[in-house]
Design a protein around this motif. Sequence first.
Motif, mmCIF file in Angstrom:
data_model
loop_
_atom_site.group_PDB
_atom_site.id
_atom_site.type_symbol
_atom_site.label_atom_id
_atom_site.label_comp_id
_atom_site.label_asym_id
_atom_site.label_seq_id
_atom_site.Cartn_x
_atom_site.Cartn_y
_atom_site.Cartn_z
ATOM 1 N N VAL B 93 -5.749 -12.459 78.454
ATOM 2 C CA VAL B 93 -7.037 -12.114 77.845
ATOM 3 C C VAL B 93 -6.870 -11.950 76.334
ATOM 4 O O VAL B 93 -7.683 -12.435 75.543
ATOM 5 N N ARG B 94 -5.783 -11.288 75.939
ATOM 6 C CA ARG B 94 -5.529 -11.131 74.497
ATOM 7 C C ARG B 94 -5.322 -12.493 73.849
ATOM 8 O O ARG B 94 -5.774 -12.743 72.734
ATOM 9 N N GLY B 95 -4.637 -13.373 74.590
ATOM 10 C CA GLY B 95 -4.422 -14.731 74.082
ATOM 11 C C GLY B 95 -5.740 -15.446 73.839
ATOM 12 O O GLY B 95 -5.852 -16.315 72.976
ATOM 13 N N ALA B 96 -6.744 -15.090 74.632
ATOM 14 C CA ALA B 96 -8.064 -15.704 74.471
ATOM 15 C C ALA B 96 -8.817 -15.086 73.297
ATOM 16 O O ALA B 96 -9.969 -15.425 73.050
ATOM 17 N N GLY B 97 -8.166 -14.152 72.614
ATOM 18 C CA GLY B 97 -8.740 -13.632 71.376
ATOM 19 C C GLY B 97 -9.636 -12.422 71.556
ATOM 20 O O GLY B 97 -10.458 -12.114 70.695
ATOM 21 N N VAL B 98 -9.525 -11.696 72.665
ATOM 22 C CA VAL B 98 -10.335 -10.489 72.840
ATOM 23 C C VAL B 98 -9.446 -9.294 73.148
ATOM 24 O O VAL B 98 -8.400 -9.435 73.784
ATOM 25 N N GLU B 99 -9.908 -8.144 72.707
ATOM 26 C CA GLU B 99 -9.202 -6.912 73.048
ATOM 27 C C GLU B 99 -9.952 -6.263 74.207
ATOM 28 O O GLU B 99 -11.077 -5.798 74.056
ATOM 29 N N PRO B 100 -9.347 -6.245 75.385
ATOM 30 C CA PRO B 100 -10.055 -5.685 76.536
ATOM 31 C C PRO B 100 -10.088 -4.163 76.508
ATOM 32 O O PRO B 100 -9.233 -3.540 75.875
ATOM 33 N N PHE B 101 -11.086 -3.596 77.134
ATOM 34 C CA PHE B 101 -11.112 -2.140 77.301
ATOM 35 C C PHE B 101 -11.158 -1.815 78.788
ATOM 36 O O PHE B 101 -11.459 -2.655 79.622
ATOM 37 N N GLU B 102 -10.837 -0.559 79.085
ATOM 38 C CA GLU B 102 -10.637 -0.212 80.490
ATOM 39 C C GLU B 102 -11.661 0.768 80.998
ATOM 40 O O GLU B 102 -11.572 1.222 82.122
ATOM 41 N N LYS B 103 -12.593 1.164 80.162
ATOM 42 C CA LYS B 103 -13.386 2.333 80.523
ATOM 43 C C LYS B 103 -14.594 2.032 81.408
ATOM 44 O O LYS B 103 -14.470 1.909 82.615
ATOM 45 N N ASP B 104 -15.717 1.904 80.752
ATOM 46 C CA ASP B 104 -16.962 1.986 81.498
ATOM 47 C C ASP B 104 -17.463 0.602 81.919
ATOM 48 O O ASP B 104 -17.918 -0.182 81.101
ATOM 49 N N LEU B 105 -17.390 0.351 83.209
ATOM 50 C CA LEU B 105 -17.809 -0.956 83.710
ATOM 51 C C LEU B 105 -19.306 -1.170 83.587
ATOM 52 O O LEU B 105 -19.776 -2.303 83.606
ATOM 53 N N SER B 106 -20.050 -0.065 83.439
ATOM 54 C CA SER B 106 -21.503 -0.230 83.421
ATOM 55 C C SER B 106 -22.001 -0.718 82.068
ATOM 56 O O SER B 106 -23.161 -1.056 81.925
ATOM 57 N N VAL B 107 -21.131 -0.759 81.068
ATOM 58 C CA VAL B 107 -21.591 -1.252 79.759
ATOM 59 C C VAL B 107 -20.874 -2.525 79.300
ATOM 60 O O VAL B 107 -21.082 -2.974 78.187
ATOM 61 N N CYS B 108 -20.032 -3.096 80.157
ATOM 62 C CA CYS B 108 -19.322 -4.296 79.715
ATOM 63 C C CYS B 108 -20.180 -5.552 79.910
ATOM 64 O O CYS B 108 -21.175 -5.533 80.624
ATOM 65 N N ASP B 109 -19.794 -6.641 79.234
ATOM 66 C CA ASP B 109 -20.461 -7.931 79.446
ATOM 67 C C ASP B 109 -19.790 -8.692 80.570
ATOM 68 O O ASP B 109 -20.412 -9.491 81.255
ATOM 69 N N VAL B 110 -18.499 -8.467 80.695
ATOM 70 C CA VAL B 110 -17.728 -9.216 81.691
ATOM 71 C C VAL B 110 -16.544 -8.369 82.143
ATOM 72 O O VAL B 110 -16.001 -7.589 81.366
ATOM 73 N N CYS B 111 -16.208 -8.508 83.396
ATOM 74 C CA CYS B 111 -15.005 -7.856 83.900
ATOM 75 C C CYS B 111 -14.056 -8.958 84.360
ATOM 76 O O CYS B 111 -14.443 -9.855 85.110
ATOM 77 N N ILE B 112 -12.827 -8.910 83.836
ATOM 78 C CA ILE B 112 -11.840 -9.915 84.220
ATOM 79 C C ILE B 112 -10.775 -9.233 85.067
ATOM 80 O O ILE B 112 -10.169 -8.243 84.642
ATOM 81 N N THR B 113 -10.589 -9.729 86.254
ATOM 82 C CA THR B 113 -9.564 -9.162 87.132
ATOM 83 C C THR B 113 -8.780 -10.308 87.758
ATOM 84 O O THR B 113 -9.164 -11.463 87.652
#
Lengths: 477, 224
Positions: B93-113
């Motif tokens: 994910v970092r390689g794709a140029g984004v810094e992921p966060f781990e907190k609130d799933l209700s405010v994210c645009d996308v969840c990558i698992t």
Amino acid sequence: MTARPGSDGGPRWASFAQRCDDALLDPFLRHKLRHAMDLAVAGRLRRVSEEPRWEDMRDHAHAIRWHVVGALHTYLEQFIERAEARGAHVHWADDAEQARRQVLAIAREHECRRVLKSKSMVTEEIGLRHALESAGMVVKETDLGELIVQWAGEAPSHLTGPAAHKSRGDIGRLIAEQLGVPFTDDPRALTGLVRDHLRGDFLTADLGISGANFLIAETGSVTIVENEGNARLVTGLAPVHVVVAGIERILPRLADLEVFLQLLAGSNAGQKLTAYTSVITGHRREHEVGGPEHVHVVLVDNGRSRMLADPIMRPALMCIRCAACLNVCPVYRRVGGHAYGWCYPGPIGQVLGADMWSEQEGYDLAFGSTLCGACAEACPVRIDLPTVLLRLRQRAAEAEAPGGAAERRRFRLWAFAMRHPRIYRMLPNWLLRLGMRVAPEIPRRVAPGWVATRDLPEPAPQTFAQRWRSTGGFSHD
Amino acid sequence: MTEAAAAGLKRIREALQSSEMPELPPVLSLAPEETPSPQAMVQRFRSEFEALGGRFFWEPGSETATDRLSKLLRDGELRRVACFDVPWLTSLVRGAGVEPFEKDLSVCDVCITTAHMLVAEQGLIVMAASPWGPRAASSLSPVHIVVAQFAQLVWGLGDALARIGEVIEDGEMPSDIVFIAGPSRTADIEKTLVIPAHGPRELCVVLIGEAGPPAEAGAGEEPA
């Protein structure tokens, strides 16, 4: 007007026939049901035709369910042990009243106020929502169809499609009124409105209540199938999860799910599997992210052990509530679920109704069937529903239940006539023709219910036997 | 076990007293006679998953998978990325140029698992509650992207059920296992199919490895 059964899930037997009549006078109901049921049946048939192992799966499922029902105590004991070992609290309710009290006690113990429910027929059976509401809790259904009927102040009319009796227009008006939004009857827009509306509830609920499609004895797990994702949120976000399950919904092994999940989804409406299948085992474990801290399982007997002891009724405990028998039933397809007067409609509801409520009145339902056998043909676990209904009728006749004595008299007369062809032949046709000319009001006197919605045609000048003789009988030419 | 439960079980034992118990049949095997080839497994997964409304991409390695991921994020304008701690996945994910966060799933645009398993026969994603797989991952985020390695693909639901013990972290049943067959759906209004209901509006699977798609199949093309 479609009759509305008691929202506490209780029976309203007084007028099964009357409710059927009411339903039949509503042409829109019949139209809506036919549309929905045709699609469900077509889906099932498509799935069956593309799955060469379907009949093997049914045989297998029947064998497993019959085994489980015959050894229910062993598997329940195993389930309870394993579920408790994984931290679930298992409760036992002898009847609906006990089950309601137990759930209420759990809700109070954890100081829950905002309660969300996912779809569950057994919670309808025990009248859970009203019990919680009466105790001051805010309870909301989250399955789209269930929420629609909750808002309408009605009961579900189908095991898996609770709002099958409502048109998109009905639903659009209801949602516009409930949410204070402009009217639309577009299913996509309506679903979106409800999705947005419920999102906040999912995030703030402090108690989630679900049913269970299967309890797995081997692992102490609860299996829940659904398409909307609401059960995922109900069971996964609130700190407390209560499962309400009938004691008969057991499978021995986790591996048995492969067959049963496919049969359930396929028989219902032709899906290979539902969008989400959750296998829940106890509460959140230390290293896991999210999930409830407390899981309670309320096992509901409510007449099931009595059915177990009754050889006629026992096969009905194999049921996995797929609704295939409703979808194909010529009676259900015309009168809809509310006519049955309690939460379980259709052929399976007619059978369960014979025991779960008053015996005498319950037999009334057993007569509302054509015994055509479509339900047995569709049943994924091969419950021979027509035979069970027939035996219940026999029992009714022997017990002189309502209809029993009068019916017996009529059939005795009929049997006599059938055994004496001379007398039988004397009866029609000139006599009947004459009778109907001289006193046309007689049919209305003798069978007022029957002629109220049907014409009694005058008999043909010749009987079939007379015609047969006059035309020279059967000819190979 | 509570006293009420013990009494209830006793009542059931009595109800069953006079009856014979038929044998428990062995588990019915629905497995094909021959193990399908890797190509056939991926083809089956793709056709089932796409028929359910999912988007499928097959990438030969981490490099192309990273490109795929960054394209998906860019095209979908997905900025707030939730991703839980799986080292190879977070670095992807970092390689794709984004810094992921781990907190609130209700405010994210996308969840990558990632997933514990993929099931080819019905196009399923199998996820168990785990340190990296929150229960809400598959339902709260607007878009759910599953990145899986080829070794995680099994043929049938029966294989997946049999292998659960191997793929979960400590061999004990997790509190939750979910089998996902496409994005959430409902047909409660006049049997009209609507996607999504409460789950993500979009569900993607990026499968990495076992050579990736043959060149002629068009590596990871957008589904028609």
